[in-house]
Design a protein around this motif. Structure first.
Motif, short mmCIF file in Angstrom:
data_model
loop_
_atom_site.label_atom_id
_atom_site.label_comp_id
_atom_site.label_asym_id
_atom_site.label_seq_id
_atom_site.Cartn_x
_atom_site.Cartn_y
_atom_site.Cartn_z
N MET A 362 0.50 -0.60 0.01
CA MET A 362 0.15 -0.21 0.37
C MET A 362 1.00 1.54 0.14
SD MET A 362 -3.18 1.44 0.08
CE MET A 362 -4.07 -0.57 -0.52
N LEU A 363 2.19 0.95 0.56
CA LEU A 363 2.81 2.29 0.73
C LEU A 363 3.40 3.02 -0.94
CD1 LEU A 363 4.13 3.99 2.61
CD2 LEU A 363 6.25 2.66 2.81
N TRP A 364 3.90 1.40 -1.62
CA TRP A 364 3.79 2.02 -3.29
C TRP A 364 2.91 2.37 -4.01
CZ3 TRP A 364 7.96 2.59 -6.11
CH2 TRP A 364 9.55 1.59 -5.64
N ALA A 365 1.43 2.22 -3.59
CA ALA A 365 0.91 2.76 -4.47
C ALA A 365 0.07 4.28 -3.81
CB ALA A 365 -0.21 1.62 -4.03
N VAL A 366 0.85 4.82 -2.17
CA VAL A 366 0.84 5.78 -2.20
C VAL A 366 1.92 6.67 -3.07
CG1 VAL A 366 1.51 7.68 -0.33
CG2 VAL A 366 -0.05 5.51 0.60
N VAL A 367 3.25 5.82 -2.47
CA VAL A 367 3.96 6.94 -3.79
C VAL A 367 3.77 7.34 -4.80
CG1 VAL A 367 6.43 6.18 -4.64
CG2 VAL A 367 6.26 5.54 -1.96
N ILE A 368 3.61 5.89 -5.89
CA ILE A 368 2.51 6.52 -7.24
C ILE A 368 1.28 7.56 -7.31
CG2 ILE A 368 1.78 4.48 -9.26
CD1 ILE A 368 3.18 2.61 -7.97
N GLY A 369 0.71 7.39 -6.17
CA GLY A 369 -0.13 9.05 -6.26
C GLY A 369 1.12 9.88 -6.41
N VAL A 370 1.65 9.61 -5.39
CA VAL A 370 2.36 11.24 -5.03
C VAL A 370 3.97 12.08 -6.72
CG1 VAL A 370 4.60 12.72 -3.93
CG2 VAL A 370 2.96 11.20 -2.58
#
Length: 409
Positions: A362-370
């Motif tokens: 899920m942290l990867w999803a946050v990174v990609i969103g940023v």
């Protein structure tokens, strides 16, 4: 150095000073840094980089997510960022004999200290800007050195640091069995240590006061090591970057075959790193000496990434990379914005307080969103303004006057 690609006058307008390849590489670096820093936002320093203290099981998809970070991102992009910072010292300060530009460079580094302190103390503990300002004071004295001298000194400083990381753990293989057992026991987190990490995370997620309490503790610990130990490899990388700029490598002025060779060498190094990190992150056959080997090879991989971008640019196909170049033109703004966004998500009191609740996938999803946000907003901002807001503030403070921000007309 290709003089036609940059103006030596320190008073030149920002748009005239741009070197397209530097913006591309800088944009890649600032985005890549977020992928590595993300763990440091999601947990406290006490759990950062320690699988035994990560609040979720390090297996399956979570282990694979960490492997991607370690194999493809870890130290590659901060190495690139350090090398680019070394080049920027010359772009701003010129030769050492240029008194006026030297004074401008010293003011620029002094104001960077102020920005770094605000960032590290008021936003996020993982600040790298103070280390850059401190390291820059040494590298600025070498900005008139010939490239060959910069390469030699830089490689010695960086190489010795990496070799120590290799030699120390390797020497333990020849230590008595009881010593090896004692060290292995020390590396296994104790129950009290796990409890302390949980308490730290709860403190940072629970309130604004707790977030700043944990932030200050982490910032103090990090700066103690950064300003005394990590300054040596950082100075080395900055010198290497300055040498690469002076030879024309970073500005894309060298033959394409050289960039292809660097990309090929970096790809070979990446294969080695992928294997070593898989052994550590997924197979859990941890060998302490691998960190030194990875550290030694990671700058080469970072330069391989840069070489691929430069080859695309030299082939006249950089149009699709314009959002990346815009992100690089606003590197300081985007770096600070990453910290503001991420701490707003994970810190308590001023944000959602998600610290300790987001696993690696899920942290990867946050990174990609940023990433998507910054690749979108950077070109939109630069369509109306000459530079990012943080760059504008830094330049205005450096020059001692309010610079124009909006584009003419």
């Amino acid at each position: 150095m290709p003089q036609s690609q940059t103006r030596p006058d320190a008073q030149a307008e920002p748009a005239a000073e741009r070197i397209a390849t530097l913006d591309l590489v800088r944009g890649l670096a600032v985005l890549g840094i977020l992928a590595v820093n993300a763990d440091g936002f999601a947990v406290t320093l006490s759990a950062y980089g320690n699988p035994g203290l990560w609040p979720f099981p390090e297996t399956g998809v979570s282990a694979a997510a960490q492997w991607i970070v370690d194999a493809l991102f870890h130290q590659k992009f901060i190495s690139l960022f350090s090398m680019l910072f070394g080049a920027s010292l010359f772009l701003v300060g010129g030769e050492r004999g240029d008194v006026r530009r030297g004074r401008l460079l010293r003011r620029r580094l002094s104001w960077l200290v102020a920005i770094a302190l605000i960032h590290g103390l008021a936003i996020w503990w993982g600040d790298v800007l103070l280390l850059y300002a401190w390291s820059g004071l040494f590298v600025m004295l070498a900005r008139s050195w010939r490239p060959v001298v910069l390469f030699r000194v830089g490689l010695v400083l960086f190489g010795l640091f990496s070799l120590v990381q290799i030699a120390g753990p390797l020497s333990l293989q020849f230590a008595p069995a009881d010593v090896q057992a004692r060290i292995a026991a020390q590396m296994t987190p104790a129950a009290a240590q796990i409890a302390q990490v949980k308490a730290d995370i709860a403190d940072a997620a629970g309130s604004l006061a707790g977030a700043y309490r944990q932030n200050f503790k982490a910032w103090t610990q990090l700066q103690l090591s950064s300003l005394t130990i990590f300054v040596f490899p950082t100075v080395g990388l900055m010198m290497i970057g300055l040498g690469l700029f002076k030879t024309g490598f970073l500005s894309g002025a060298l033959p394409a075959r050289l960039y292809r060779r660097v990309a090929a060498a970096g790809a070979a190094a990446l294969v080695v790193i992928c294997g070593l990190t898989w052994t550590d992150d997924v197979a859990r056959m941890e060998m302490m000496w691998t960190a030194g080997v990875e550290g030694l090879l990671n700058p080469l991989i970072g330069l391989a990434y840069a070489s691929v971008l430069i080859l695309i640019w030299k082939a006249g196909r950089a149009g699709a990379l314009r959002p990346l170049a815009a992100t690089g033109r606003m590197a300081l703004t985007n770096y600070l914005a990453q910290s503001i966004i991420m701490t707003s998500l994970f810190y308590g009191g001023r944000g959602l307080g998600l610290m300790g609740q987001v696993d690696r996938p899920m942290l990867w999803a946050v990174v990609i969103g940023v990433w998507a946000l910054q690749l979108t907003w950077s070109p939109l901002w630069l369509s109306r303004f000459q530079m990012g807001p943080a760059e504008w503030l830094w330049r205005s403070l450096t020059r001692g006057r309010r610079l124009p921000l909006r584009k003419p007309g």
